[in-house]
Motif scaffolding. Sequence first.
Motif, PDB file in Angstrom:
ATOM      1  N   ASP A  69       0.412  -1.348  -0.118  1.00  0.00           N
ATOM      2  CA  ASP A  69      -0.061  -0.191   0.229  1.00  0.00           C
ATOM      3  C   ASP A  69       0.724   1.097   0.204  1.00  0.00           C
ATOM      4  OD1 ASP A  69      -2.273   1.474   0.353  1.00  0.00           O
ATOM      5  OD2 ASP A  69      -2.708   1.514   2.070  1.00  0.00           O
ATOM      6  N   ARG A  70       1.650   1.581  -0.680  1.00  0.00           N
ATOM      7  CA  ARG A  70       2.075   2.636  -0.971  1.00  0.00           C
ATOM      8  C   ARG A  70       1.674   3.623  -0.990  1.00  0.00           C
ATOM      9  NH1 ARG A  70       4.412  -0.519  -5.804  1.00  0.00           N
ATOM     10  NH2 ARG A  70       2.822   0.673  -7.054  1.00  0.00           N
ATOM     11  N   ASN A  71       0.880   3.578  -1.101  1.00  0.00           N
ATOM     12  CA  ASN A  71       0.139   5.442  -0.925  1.00  0.00           C
ATOM     13  C   ASN A  71      -0.433   4.971   0.341  1.00  0.00           C
ATOM     14  OD1 ASN A  71      -2.319   4.245  -1.526  1.00  0.00           O
ATOM     15  ND2 ASN A  71      -2.624   5.558  -3.176  1.00  0.00           N
ATOM     16  N   ARG A  72      -0.447   4.054   1.465  1.00  0.00           N
ATOM     17  CA  ARG A  72      -0.741   4.518   2.191  1.00  0.00           C
ATOM     18  C   ARG A  72      -3.271   4.931   3.091  1.00  0.00           C
ATOM     19  NH1 ARG A  72       2.937   1.598   2.670  1.00  0.00           N
ATOM     20  NH2 ARG A  72       5.047   2.463   3.304  1.00  0.00           N
ATOM     21  N   ASP A  73      -3.174   4.671   1.644  1.00  0.00           N
ATOM     22  CA  ASP A  73      -4.604   4.833   1.734  1.00  0.00           C
ATOM     23  C   ASP A  73      -5.312   3.660   1.848  1.00  0.00           C
ATOM     24  OD1 ASP A  73      -4.624   2.923  -0.496  1.00  0.00           O
ATOM     25  OD2 ASP A  73      -5.778   4.421  -1.596  1.00  0.00           O
ATOM     26  N   LEU A  74      -4.494   2.246   2.619  1.00  0.00           N
ATOM     27  CA  LEU A  74      -5.611   1.034   3.342  1.00  0.00           C
ATOM     28  C   LEU A  74      -6.522   0.502   2.518  1.00  0.00           C
ATOM     29  CD1 LEU A  74      -6.221   2.315   7.099  1.00  0.00           C
ATOM     30  CD2 LEU A  74      -4.746   0.839   6.292  1.00  0.00           C
ATOM     31  N   VAL A  75      -6.263   0.690   0.692  1.00  0.00           N
ATOM     32  CA  VAL A  75      -7.026   0.223  -0.145  1.00  0.00           C
ATOM     33  C   VAL A  75      -5.645  -0.136  -1.332  1.00  0.00           C
ATOM     34  CG1 VAL A  75      -8.846   0.226  -1.692  1.00  0.00           C
ATOM     35  CG2 VAL A  75      -8.900   0.944   0.127  1.00  0.00           C
ATOM     36  N   LEU A  76      -5.288  -1.170  -1.995  1.00  0.00           N
ATOM     37  CA  LEU A  76      -5.008  -1.796  -2.600  1.00  0.00           C
ATOM     38  C   LEU A  76      -5.939  -2.399  -4.411  1.00  0.00           C
ATOM     39  CD1 LEU A  76      -3.315  -4.990  -1.818  1.00  0.00           C
ATOM     40  CD2 LEU A  76      -2.152  -3.004  -1.163  1.00  0.00           C
ATOM     41  N   THR A  77      -4.862  -1.076  -4.878  1.00  0.00           N
ATOM     42  CA  THR A  77      -4.879  -0.937  -5.641  1.00  0.00           C
ATOM     43  C   THR A  77      -4.055  -1.730  -7.073  1.00  0.00           C
ATOM     44  OG1 THR A  77      -3.597   0.652  -6.780  1.00  0.00           O
ATOM     45  CG2 THR A  77      -6.237   0.990  -5.985  1.00  0.00           C
ATOM     46  N   ALA A  91      -9.088 -11.327  -7.079  1.00  0.00           N
ATOM     47  CA  ALA A  91      -9.279 -11.233  -5.597  1.00  0.00           C
ATOM     48  C   ALA A  91     -10.371 -10.257  -5.277  1.00  0.00           C
ATOM     49  CB  ALA A  91      -7.852 -11.293  -5.112  1.00  0.00           C
ATOM     50  N   ALA A  92     -10.192  -8.631  -5.684  1.00  0.00           N
ATOM     51  CA  ALA A  92     -10.685  -7.927  -5.401  1.00  0.00           C
ATOM     52  C   ALA A  92     -12.226  -7.846  -6.203  1.00  0.00           C
ATOM     53  CB  ALA A  92      -9.875  -6.497  -6.601  1.00  0.00           C
ATOM     54  N   GLY A  93     -12.640  -8.453  -6.320  1.00  0.00           N
ATOM     55  CA  GLY A  93     -13.616  -8.591  -6.939  1.00  0.00           C
ATOM     56  C   GLY A  93     -14.889  -7.203  -7.689  1.00  0.00           C
TER      57      GLY A  93
END
Length: 136
Positions: A69-77, A91-93
């Motif tokens: 999570d490089r941008n530290r937004d607690l979400v993986l893109t 995995a993401a849905g």
Amino acid sequence: MFRSAGPVAVWIAAAAALGGAGAAALSAEMPDRTGQGADVFDLFDENHDGRISNAEFQNNKILVFYVWDRNRDLVLTPDETPLRPEVFARAAGPDGRIDSLEFITVIDEAFLLADANRDSTLDRQEFAAIRQRIRP
């Protein structure tokens, strides 16, 4: 919450970004290890017994999320993971993102799926077999 091969893919790719020891060392070392040929199995195998136990896995799993999570937004893109696009999508849905709670669920399921002989540990063969299926 299981999404086909997604959990296995997320866990093994996550393993490629993770080392085994303390959080401070990991945050300093992990970006460099991601693109190198580090023996990921040995990084997870904290006691060096040739197996990744569920306890060793549990000790390290959330660190993977934070490394990615490089941008530290607690979400993986998709651009924050080394996963193939189709693997990330499974995995993401439908929302196309993986939050920290989804990650924990998916990665826990992945450990169970990777454990082909159901002994609650991953040996090198189990680890390698799964890893080969999801990495480019």
